[in-house]
Design a protein around this motif. Structure first.
Motif, mmCIF file in Angstrom:
data_model
loop_
_atom_site.group_PDB
_atom_site.id
_atom_site.type_symbol
_atom_site.label_atom_id
_atom_site.label_comp_id
_atom_site.label_asym_id
_atom_site.label_seq_id
_atom_site.Cartn_x
_atom_site.Cartn_y
_atom_site.Cartn_z
ATOM 1 N N THR A 1 0.901 -1.279 0.119
ATOM 2 C CA THR A 1 -0.058 0.082 0.038
ATOM 3 C C THR A 1 0.818 1.021 0.077
ATOM 4 O O THR A 1 0.555 2.235 -0.803
ATOM 5 N N ARG A 2 1.985 1.153 0.976
ATOM 6 C CA ARG A 2 2.717 2.455 0.946
ATOM 7 C C ARG A 2 4.095 1.991 -0.113
ATOM 8 O O ARG A 2 5.194 1.661 0.337
ATOM 9 N N GLN B 1 3.659 7.109 1.004
ATOM 10 C CA GLN B 1 2.306 7.121 0.680
ATOM 11 C C GLN B 1 1.622 8.550 0.414
ATOM 12 O O GLN B 1 1.942 9.480 0.879
ATOM 13 N N SER C 1 -0.994 11.684 1.041
ATOM 14 C CA SER C 1 -1.549 12.484 2.313
ATOM 15 C C SER C 1 -3.092 12.053 2.254
ATOM 16 O O SER C 1 -3.841 12.182 3.382
ATOM 17 N N ARG D 1 -3.988 5.094 1.124
ATOM 18 C CA ARG D 1 -3.179 5.116 2.205
ATOM 19 C C ARG D 1 -3.621 4.522 3.431
ATOM 20 O O ARG D 1 -4.897 4.070 3.411
ATOM 21 N N THR E 1 0.021 9.467 9.511
ATOM 22 C CA THR E 1 0.584 10.341 8.698
ATOM 23 C C THR E 1 2.123 10.566 8.318
ATOM 24 O O THR E 1 2.654 11.037 7.637
ATOM 25 N N ASP F 1 3.533 9.690 4.823
ATOM 26 C CA ASP F 1 3.037 10.352 4.056
ATOM 27 C C ASP F 1 4.273 11.388 3.186
ATOM 28 O O ASP F 1 4.950 11.688 3.861
#
Length: 171
Positions: free
Chosen positions: A12-13, A42, A44, A49, A53, A56
């Motif tokens: 995902t990231r 990822q 923001s 995401r 955070t 990000d």
């Protein structure tokens, strides 16, 4: 930049690390260490995401470290000093967030990056940060318990446990 390897293509990231984080990790070759990123940057906003955070814009990474082709593991007492050097040198380079320890991600892995100053372990809790991580972060001699304050990742005093927001110990 042969000290960072990306293994996050299907994650995902999956974005690369920010130039600032890449530069802050520039001490790794001095230690003969490479970082394999399995969770990187990822966006923001949006549905692509997850979690806090900190990741990000590539400002944090979840990594495995290697030295001489061997994966390091903080469960191995011989590897702990290397992890402590990574934390202390990372702090000197401006990194502020470190997560590692039993029942946090995978053995030997570490979260490393920017964000509110903190260390944490299992359940994203600073209380679960291993002592070696606390010592390295605070610059305390091994075995000396540092004085800490619990705060969440945004820097606000901790109100309630939020699993996606590591609760760190500040120095």
């Amino acid at each position: 930049m042969n000290y960072i390897e990306y293994a996050n293509q299907g994650a995902t990231r999956r974005q690369p690390l920010s130039p600032q984080l890449t530069q802050a990790l520039g001490f790794l070759p001095d230690l003969g260490v490479t970082a394999r990123v399995f969770s990187g940057g990822q966006p923001s906003t949006g549905s692509n995401r997850v979690g806090s955070t900190r990741h990000d814009h590539g400002d944090a990474a979840d990594v495995l470290f290697f030295q001489g082709g061997r994966q390091l593991d903080w469960r191995n007492p011989e590897d702990v000093p290397i992890y402590q050097q990574i934390v202390s040198r990372g702090r000197a380079a401006g990194l502020t967030g470190f997560g590692a320890g039993e029942n946090y991600m995978t053995p030997g892995s570490m979260h490393i990056g920017f964000g509110a100053p903190a260390v944490w372990g299992a359940d994203g809790s600073g209380a679960n940060a291993p002592q070696w991580l606390r010592d390295a972060y605070q610059g305390a001699p091994a075995g000396q318990a540092p004085t800490n304050m619990r705060m969440n990742m945004t820097g606000a005093p901790q109100m309630a446990m939020q699993p996606t927001q590591p609760q760190g110990l500040l120095g």
